[in-house]
Structure formats: structure tokens, C-alpha cells
Scaffold this motif. Structure first.
Motif, PDB file in Angstrom:
ATOM      1  N   HIS A   1      48.500  53.699  38.501  1.00  0.00           N
ATOM      2  CA  HIS A   1      47.570  54.803  38.696  1.00  0.00           C
ATOM      3  C   HIS A   1      46.705  55.028  39.932  1.00  0.00           C
ATOM      4  O   HIS A   1      46.242  55.909  40.589  1.00  0.00           O
ATOM      5  CB  HIS A   1      46.904  54.855  37.152  1.00  0.00           C
ATOM      6  N   GLU A   2      45.823  53.623  40.212  1.00  0.00           N
ATOM      7  CA  GLU A   2      45.068  53.656  41.483  1.00  0.00           C
ATOM      8  C   GLU A   2      45.989  53.896  42.795  1.00  0.00           C
ATOM      9  O   GLU A   2      45.200  54.772  43.658  1.00  0.00           O
ATOM     10  CB  GLU A   2      44.524  52.324  41.532  1.00  0.00           C
TER      11      GLU A   2
ATOM     12  N   ARG B   1      39.530  52.654  34.730  1.00  0.00           N
ATOM     13  CA  ARG B   1      39.963  52.072  35.889  1.00  0.00           C
ATOM     14  C   ARG B   1      40.017  50.638  36.061  1.00  0.00           C
ATOM     15  O   ARG B   1      39.442  49.957  35.093  1.00  0.00           O
ATOM     16  CB  ARG B   1      38.749  52.543  37.087  1.00  0.00           C
TER      17      ARG B   1
ATOM     18  N   THR C   1      39.705  45.774  33.349  1.00  0.00           N
ATOM     19  CA  THR C   1      39.664  47.293  33.439  1.00  0.00           C
ATOM     20  C   THR C   1      38.560  47.613  32.603  1.00  0.00           C
ATOM     21  O   THR C   1      37.984  46.934  31.575  1.00  0.00           O
ATOM     22  CB  THR C   1      41.169  47.947  32.795  1.00  0.00           C
TER      23      THR C   1
ATOM     24  N   PRO D   1      44.655  54.207  31.359  1.00  0.00           N
ATOM     25  CA  PRO D   1      44.367  54.794  32.739  1.00  0.00           C
ATOM     26  C   PRO D   1      44.358  56.341  32.796  1.00  0.00           C
ATOM     27  O   PRO D   1      43.775  56.913  33.472  1.00  0.00           O
ATOM     28  CB  PRO D   1      45.348  54.083  33.626  1.00  0.00           C
TER      29      PRO D   1
ATOM     30  N   PHE E   1      47.884  50.452  35.315  1.00  0.00           N
ATOM     31  CA  PHE E   1      46.678  50.587  35.881  1.00  0.00           C
ATOM     32  C   PHE E   1      46.670  50.627  37.573  1.00  0.00           C
ATOM     33  O   PHE E   1      46.015  51.349  38.008  1.00  0.00           O
ATOM     34  CB  PHE E   1      45.536  49.524  35.602  1.00  0.00           C
TER      35      PHE E   1
END
Length: 255
Positions: free
Chosen positions: A107-108, A27, A17, A22, A104
Motif C-alpha cells: 500500500h505504501e 499506515r 502500524t 491499510p 501495508f
């Protein structure tokens, strides 16, 4: 979830990342996965570099070495997410320190209006949690576990998602070695028992008594021990109950 799995297909996953959080805009820039089926690596790997549309923190860049320039022509997360979802479908996913990677990935997925990552697989196994249970009070980083289980990571100069997944797969197999051995041992014992049963009864047991010369040599040795302790040696005292029992039953010690 415990290390004992519910499915024959496992996916070992790692991410790199741009930073640690995040929620502040960091990202995913790399995803690496390796597949295990029936505890064997299949070679069916999933590996993608991702353009995060932002720079990496200096500390993160020092860990993974993936520069903004290198990532600038790579696909964005929304371009690879369907491949990822298809790859993990129905598998249990093994992650070391799962909350970090899941934070992460979730979150994506949320950015794209998708359900959380875990909704797309059969479950998640966190090897860090299990390592702490197995080795309390010890270091349980991936490097530490490689050292503990004799897995070479000398080629690991920088962190890489695919390389770390391959190392974690070896660690997982070492941590769970023997979990499935009980049923195998029972089967082996059953076969051996069957062979003994089929062979019929054991033959007559042959008992060999000491010869006169051997008994004389033994007595000479005991006499020397008696002389050394100026009395009766311990061996004679221990042997007396057996001798008395033998005489009471009408047996001769000499055979």
C-alpha cells in the motif's frame, strides 16, 4: 516459499502500524530488519521510525506504544523508501504472517507509484505458514515459537519492529537447523571412511572363551533358575538351538 532458501543473504523484516487495515487509511510507523548471511547475523540492520501523518488506533497503540507525539518529527515513508529498496535488493525476506506486513508495504509503495514490495527482493518466506506445517494444531505466534525453541523473549514488553525481527531471526535459524547438515554428514563419513581405508586391513580378531570357573558359575545360576521354575528355564530353551548347531559343526561350547 519453503524454508529452504535460494540465496546466502536473508533479511528478516517486521513492521508496526497505526492499525489493522491499510485500505481504511492505516499506515506503517516502524520498519525493522536484520541481515543474515550464511546463517549468521551480520549486524547490518535497517531500522526506521516513520511519521504516519495520523494517530494510531488505541488497540494498536497498546501493542507498540509509539505515540503520535514521538513519531511527529520522524521522516515520512517517501523519505526512507529508497533506503529500504536498496537494503532488501537481492535478498530473500523472512516475515512472520507475511500477508499482513506485505499488505501495508504494498500500500505504501502503491501510494508512491512504485511496483509491489516483492518486486524489489528475491522472494518472501512466511515463517507462520511453515510453522503451521511443522506444528499443526499448535499455537504458532512469535511468542509461542520462542517458547517452543527455547528463545528468551523476557525483554519483550511491547512489540517493536527491530526487536521482533531479531527474535524471528533466532526462530528461523532454530526452525531450519539441520537443513544443510546432509552434505556435511556425507563429507564427514567420507573422511572417516578414507581414514579407515588408509589404515589398512583390520588385525586378527581375538575370541576369548569362558574359563572353567566362569562356566561352573554360569551352570550354577541356571540350576537355580531351573529350580525356581520347577523345570527348564527359558535361557536353556533359547540356547538349545545354538548348542545343537555348535555340536553339529564339531565346536565345543566351552571353547
Amino acid at each position: 516459499m519453503s524454508l529452504q532458501t535460494r540465496t546466502n543473504r536473508l533479511v528478516v523484516l517486521d513492521t508496526e502500524t497505526t492499525g489493522l487495515n491499510p485500505r481504511t487509511g492505516d499506515r506503517v510507523i516502524e520498519i525493522g530488519c536484520v541481515e543474515l548471511v550464511n546463517r549468521k547475523l551480520t549486524g547490518n540492520n535497517f531500522h526506521r521510525y516513520i511519521n504516519p501523518e495520523r494517530d494510531s488506533d488505541e488497540a494498536a497503540l497498546a501493542v507498540h506504544g509509539l505515540t503520535t507525539e514521538f513519531l511527529s518529527d520522524k521522516p515520512k515513508f517517501h523519505e526512507i523508501v529508497e533506503e529500504l529498496r536498496a537494503y532488501i535488493q537481492g535478498a530473500e525476506v523472512i516475515i512472520h504472517n507475511a500477508p499482513f506486513d506485505l499488505g501495508f508495504l504494498n500500500h505504501e509503495f502503491e501510494r508512491l507509484g512504485l511496483p509491489p514490495f516483492i518486486d524489489h527482493c528475491a522472494g518472501v518466506i512466511d515463517t507462520l505458514v511453515n510453522a503451521k506445517e511443522m506444528h499443526p494444531g499448535k499455537r504458532n505466534s512469535l511468542d509461542a515459537l520462542c517458547d517452543r525453541y527455547g528463545i528468551s523473549n523476557a525483554h519483550r514488553k511491547l512489540h517493536g519492529a527491530l526487536l521482533d525481527s531479531e527474535l524471528l531471526a533466532d526462530v528461523y535459524l532454530a526452525m531450519t537447523r539441520g537443513q544443510n547438515s546432509l552434505s556435511m554428514e556425507i563429507e564427514v563419513e567420507a573422511v572417516v571412511a578414507g581414514e579407515l581405508h588408509d589404515a589398512g586391513p583390520l588385525g586378527e580378531i581375538v575370541v576369548l572363551s569362558a574359563s572353567a570357573d566362569e562356566l561352573a558359575a554360569h551352570e550354577e545360576l541356571l540350576a537355580g533358575l531351573d529350580k525356581g521354575v520347577k523345570g527348564e528355564c527359558v535361557w536353556r530353551k533359547c540356547a538349545q538351538p545354538a548348542d545343537a548347531s555348535a555340536e553339529a559343526s564339531g565346536l565345543s561350547i566351552a571353547g
